[in-house]
Enzyme design. Structure first.
Site, short mmCIF file in Angstrom:
data_model
loop_
_atom_site.label_atom_id
_atom_site.label_comp_id
_atom_site.label_asym_id
_atom_site.label_seq_id
_atom_site.Cartn_x
_atom_site.Cartn_y
_atom_site.Cartn_z
N HIS A 1 1.99 -6.73 11.15
CA HIS A 1 1.72 -5.64 10.21
C HIS A 1 0.61 -4.77 10.80
CE1 HIS A 1 3.34 -7.71 6.31
NE2 HIS A 1 4.18 -7.82 7.33
N GLU B 1 -2.09 -3.64 9.53
CA GLU B 1 -3.44 -4.14 9.25
C GLU B 1 -3.83 -5.27 10.19
OE1 GLU B 1 -1.53 -3.69 5.04
OE2 GLU B 1 -0.83 -3.90 7.11
N CYS C 1 -2.11 -9.94 4.79
CA CYS C 1 -3.12 -9.00 5.29
C CYS C 1 -4.39 -9.07 4.46
CB CYS C 1 -2.54 -7.59 5.30
SG CYS C 1 -1.18 -7.41 6.49
#
Length: 160
Positions: free
Chosen positions: A57, A59, A90
């Site tokens: 992801h 993040e 995250c």
């Protein structure tokens, strides 16, 4: 002399540029930047399909890059700007790196872990709590996601 530090909107625009890169790579268009002392120290977008990694992801990639840049896993003096509310994975990473502040664009009513479904960033039982600012450039952040998924659904309908 006054120093005009870049605004939350300016940093979110850079996160949106990262989201656009993901969009162009046929990834879910989420972008993230990490800011320390008023300067961007990390930039990333979703790379799940490219890396064949469910943890890639925006993040997570931005936090890892920031840790390398800072030379420590603690990011206590850093802020994370991300176009969509972080998921539980995250949000857990944000707590673990002891991030000072999270700023996100649009909420994720299905999986958001910064207040929509759960708020992992401010649980009293965890060892760190993170300040949250939501809704920065909300419409622009939501629009790129909506456009991406509308195109995906239209392509799937054409294949049937």
């Amino acid at each position: 002399m006054l120093i005009d530090l870049p605004s939350d909107e300016a940093f979110m625009r850079e996160a949106l540029r990262q989201a656009q890169k993901a969009y162009e790579a046929d990834e879910v268009p989420v972008g993230a930047v990490v800011v320390r002392a008023g300067k961007i120290i990390a930039r990333a977008c979703n790379q799940i399909e490219l890396l064949k990694d469910a943890t890639a992801h925006a993040e997570m990639l931005a936090l890892t890059q920031a840790e390398a840049g800072v030379g420590d896993w603690r990011l206590t003096d850093c802020n994370l700007y991300v176009t969509k509310e972080p998921c539980a994975m995250c949000a857990g990473a944000i707590v673990h790196v002891r991030l000072r502040r999270l700023i996100f664009g649009c909420a994720d009513p299905h999986a958001g872990a910064a207040g929509s479904v759960i708020n992992l960033l401010q649980l009293p039982s965890l060892n760190h709590r993170c300040e949250i600012t939501s809704g920065v450039l909300q419409n622009e952040c939501a629009a790129i996601l909506q456009d991406f998924f509308q195109k995906k659904r239209a392509a799937q309908a054409d294949m049937q």
